[in-house]
Design a protein around this motif. Structure first.
Motif, PDB file in Angstrom:
ATOM      1  N   TYR A  73      19.478  65.437 213.655  1.00 30.66           N
ATOM      2  CA  TYR A  73      18.081  65.147 213.334  1.00 30.66           C
ATOM      3  C   TYR A  73      17.996  63.761 212.726  1.00 30.66           C
ATOM      4  CZ  TYR A  73      19.922  67.287 209.032  1.00 30.66           C
ATOM      5  OH  TYR A  73      20.708  67.641 207.962  1.00 30.66           O
ATOM      6  N   ASP A  74      16.814  63.167 212.875  1.00 30.30           N
ATOM      7  CA  ASP A  74      16.608  61.818 212.358  1.00 30.30           C
ATOM      8  C   ASP A  74      16.570  61.828 210.834  1.00 30.30           C
ATOM      9  OD1 ASP A  74      16.406  60.737 214.908  1.00 30.30           O
ATOM     10  OD2 ASP A  74      14.256  61.141 215.008  1.00 30.30           O
ATOM     11  N   PRO A  75      17.140  60.803 210.211  1.00 32.95           N
ATOM     12  CA  PRO A  75      16.993  60.695 208.760  1.00 32.95           C
ATOM     13  C   PRO A  75      15.530  60.409 208.428  1.00 32.95           C
ATOM     14  CG  PRO A  75      18.081  58.747 209.630  1.00 32.95           C
ATOM     15  CD  PRO A  75      17.904  59.703 210.782  1.00 32.95           C
ATOM     16  N   PRO A  76      15.097  60.746 207.228  1.00 34.86           N
ATOM     17  CA  PRO A  76      13.684  60.534 206.886  1.00 34.86           C
ATOM     18  C   PRO A  76      13.317  59.060 206.832  1.00 34.86           C
ATOM     19  CG  PRO A  76      14.931  61.283 204.971  1.00 34.86           C
ATOM     20  CD  PRO A  76      15.856  61.332 206.138  1.00 34.86           C
ATOM     21  N   THR A  77      12.135  58.765 207.363  1.00 37.87           N
ATOM     22  CA  THR A  77      11.563  57.420 207.280  1.00 37.87           C
ATOM     23  C   THR A  77      10.086  57.594 206.957  1.00 37.87           C
ATOM     24  OG1 THR A  77      10.875  57.284 209.601  1.00 37.87           O
ATOM     25  CG2 THR A  77      13.135  56.591 209.101  1.00 37.87           C
ATOM     26  N   ASN A  78       9.363  56.490 206.894  1.00 37.62           N
ATOM     27  CA  ASN A  78       7.927  56.613 206.641  1.00 37.62           C
ATOM     28  C   ASN A  78       7.179  57.127 207.876  1.00 37.62           C
ATOM     29  OD1 ASN A  78       8.197  54.327 208.171  1.00 37.62           O
ATOM     30  ND2 ASN A  78       6.943  53.012 206.860  1.00 37.62           N
ATOM     31  N   LYS A  79       7.887  57.267 209.019  1.00 42.61           N
ATOM     32  CA  LYS A  79       7.269  57.781 210.242  1.00 42.61           C
ATOM     33  C   LYS A  79       7.788  59.176 210.630  1.00 42.61           C
ATOM     34  CE  LYS A  79       6.429  53.236 212.178  1.00 42.61           C
ATOM     35  NZ  LYS A  79       6.608  52.353 213.317  1.00 42.61           N
ATOM     36  N   PHE A  99      14.889  80.757 199.891  1.00 41.81           N
ATOM     37  CA  PHE A  99      16.062  79.904 199.762  1.00 41.81           C
ATOM     38  C   PHE A  99      16.774  80.082 198.413  1.00 41.81           C
ATOM     39  CE2 PHE A  99      13.568  78.046 203.090  1.00 41.81           C
ATOM     40  CZ  PHE A  99      14.500  77.590 204.000  1.00 41.81           C
ATOM     41  N   THR A 100      16.388  81.110 197.650  1.00 41.15           N
ATOM     42  CA  THR A 100      16.927  81.317 196.302  1.00 41.15           C
ATOM     43  C   THR A 100      18.451  81.333 196.278  1.00 41.15           C
ATOM     44  OG1 THR A 100      14.962  82.568 195.696  1.00 41.15           O
ATOM     45  CG2 THR A 100      16.897  82.831 194.286  1.00 41.15           C
ATOM     46  N   ASN A 101      19.096  82.111 197.131  1.00 41.15           N
ATOM     47  CA  ASN A 101      20.557  82.201 197.150  1.00 41.15           C
ATOM     48  C   ASN A 101      21.149  81.544 198.389  1.00 41.15           C
ATOM     49  OD1 ASN A 101      20.902  83.689 194.692  1.00 41.15           O
ATOM     50  ND2 ASN A 101      19.996  85.428 195.761  1.00 41.15           N
ATOM     51  N   ALA A 102      20.385  80.665 199.016  1.00 38.96           N
ATOM     52  CA  ALA A 102      20.847  79.989 200.229  1.00 38.96           C
ATOM     53  C   ALA A 102      21.810  78.865 199.874  1.00 38.96           C
ATOM     54  CB  ALA A 102      19.658  79.446 201.003  1.00 38.96           C
ATOM     55  N   GLN A 103      22.642  78.534 200.843  1.00 41.16           N
ATOM     56  CA  GLN A 103      23.598  77.443 200.680  1.00 41.16           C
ATOM     57  C   GLN A 103      23.143  76.264 201.537  1.00 41.16           C
ATOM     58  OE1 GLN A 103      27.457  78.423 202.214  1.00 41.16           O
ATOM     59  NE2 GLN A 103      28.279  76.387 201.852  1.00 41.16           N
ATOM     60  N   LYS A 104      22.946  75.125 200.901  1.00 42.20           N
ATOM     61  CA  LYS A 104      22.580  73.918 201.650  1.00 42.20           C
ATOM     62  C   LYS A 104      23.842  73.407 202.336  1.00 42.20           C
ATOM     63  CE  LYS A 104      19.660  69.917 201.010  1.00 42.20           C
ATOM     64  NZ  LYS A 104      19.045  69.053 200.001  1.00 42.20           N
ATOM     65  N   VAL A 105      23.829  73.411 203.668  1.00 42.82           N
ATOM     66  CA  VAL A 105      25.014  72.975 204.403  1.00 42.82           C
ATOM     67  C   VAL A 105      24.858  71.562 204.949  1.00 42.82           C
ATOM     68  CG1 VAL A 105      25.849  75.299 204.928  1.00 42.82           C
ATOM     69  CG2 VAL A 105      24.289  74.185 206.514  1.00 42.82           C
ATOM     70  N   ALA A 106      23.629  71.047 205.019  1.00 44.60           N
ATOM     71  CA  ALA A 106      23.411  69.667 205.454  1.00 44.60           C
ATOM     72  C   ALA A 106      22.147  69.128 204.798  1.00 44.60           C
ATOM     73  CB  ALA A 106      23.292  69.585 206.969  1.00 44.60           C
ATOM     74  N   ASN A 107      22.257  67.969 204.175  1.00 43.27           N
ATOM     75  CA  ASN A 107      21.091  67.383 203.513  1.00 43.27           C
ATOM     76  C   ASN A 107      20.250  66.582 204.506  1.00 43.27           C
ATOM     77  OD1 ASN A 107      22.115  64.714 203.744  1.00 43.27           O
ATOM     78  ND2 ASN A 107      23.168  64.880 201.782  1.00 43.27           N
ATOM     79  N   GLU A 108      19.265  65.877 204.015  1.00 40.34           N
ATOM     80  CA  GLU A 108      18.282  65.191 204.843  1.00 40.34           C
ATOM     81  C   GLU A 108      18.862  64.027 205.653  1.00 40.34           C
ATOM     82  OE1 GLU A 108      17.886  66.319 201.798  1.00 40.34           O
ATOM     83  OE2 GLU A 108      16.241  67.727 202.062  1.00 40.34           O
ATOM     84  N   THR A 109      20.026  63.515 205.282  1.00 42.82           N
ATOM     85  CA  THR A 109      20.601  62.387 206.015  1.00 42.82           C
ATOM     86  C   THR A 109      21.809  62.774 206.867  1.00 42.82           C
ATOM     87  OG1 THR A 109      22.001  61.770 204.139  1.00 42.82           O
ATOM     88  CG2 THR A 109      19.818  60.721 204.292  1.00 42.82           C
ATOM     89  N   GLN A 110      22.371  63.944 206.679  1.00 46.53           N
ATOM     90  CA  GLN A 110      23.603  64.319 207.375  1.00 46.53           C
ATOM     91  C   GLN A 110      23.429  64.616 208.861  1.00 46.53           C
ATOM     92  OE1 GLN A 110      24.745  67.181 204.130  1.00 46.53           O
ATOM     93  NE2 GLN A 110      26.784  66.478 204.690  1.00 46.53           N
ATOM     94  N   GLY A 111      22.206  64.770 209.330  1.00 43.78           N
ATOM     95  CA  GLY A 111      21.982  65.042 210.747  1.00 43.78           C
ATOM     96  C   GLY A 111      21.923  63.792 211.601  1.00 43.78           C
ATOM     97  N   ALA A 112      21.977  62.624 210.986  1.00 38.92           N
ATOM     98  CA  ALA A 112      21.876  61.360 211.729  1.00 38.92           C
ATOM     99  C   ALA A 112      23.140  61.104 212.548  1.00 38.92           C
ATOM    100  CB  ALA A 112      21.644  60.209 210.753  1.00 38.92           C
ATOM    101  N   GLY A 113      23.024  60.253 213.518  1.00 36.85           N
ATOM    102  CA  GLY A 113      24.177  59.857 214.338  1.00 36.85           C
ATOM    103  C   GLY A 113      24.713  61.017 215.144  1.00 36.85           C
ATOM    104  N   GLU A 114      25.968  61.354 214.910  1.00 37.86           N
ATOM    105  CA  GLU A 114      26.611  62.453 215.640  1.00 37.86           C
ATOM    106  C   GLU A 114      26.219  63.820 215.099  1.00 37.86           C
ATOM    107  OE1 GLU A 114      28.473  62.216 218.507  1.00 37.86           O
ATOM    108  OE2 GLU A 114      27.628  60.200 218.378  1.00 37.86           O
TER     109      GLU A 114
END
Length: 150
Positions: A73-79, A99-114
């Motif tokens: 996924y694209d990293p966040p931008t103003n668009k 999401f109370t007991n959920a595990q974050k496995v990828a943040n907002e920037t980790q989907g970029a590129g590959e």
């Protein structure tokens, strides 16, 4: 606080798609000896708002232990809106987008590129993935249940 008719319909659709995945792709068939695959979640659509991930999972499964799911996924931008990937602990949390007991496995920037890679390691246990941003989970467009074969 009660359900609206629309929320009730979304809940019925989610339960039906969850059951369809379980019926269409039974887990636990140990006769398969597959080479692990690298699977981009959503194919060329990637991990984005408004895509039908339960349908995609039914059409592209089965998935097996040691397959790698790639969330791009694209990293966040103003668009663009940000996205992330959470692993929810159970079906109830998945259905309620809790999401109370959920595990974050990828943040907002980790989907970029590959993209971010998640290896399926727990046989016989479904994985519940969702995006926690805004209404992405609540409207059912950025969440899905991943069942896979042993």
């Amino acid at each position: 606080m009660g359900f609206t008719i629309a929320q009730g319909l979304v809940l019925v659709l989610l339960i039906a798609s969850t059951m369809a995945v379980s019926i269409a792709r039974p887990i636990g068939n140990s006769k398969h000896t597959k080479t692990p695959k690298r699977i981009i979640v959503g194919d060329t659509n990637n991990w984005k708002y408004g895509f039908d991930y339960p349908k995609w999972a039914i059409e592209h499964g089965p998935f097996y232990v040691n397959d790698t799911l790639v969330f791009k996924y694209d990293p966040p931008t103003n668009k663009t809106f940000p996205h992330n990937v959470y692993l929810l602990p159970n079906l109830d949390s998945f259905l309620r987008c809790d999401f109370t007991n959920a595990q974050k496995v990828a943040n907002e920037t980790q989907g970029a590129g590959e993209g971010f890679e998640f290896v399926l390691k727990k046989p016989w246990q479904p994985h519940y993935f969702a995006c926690s941003v805004g209404a992405h989970c609540f409207n059912g467009t950025m969440r899905y249940r991943q069942c896979y074969e042993f």
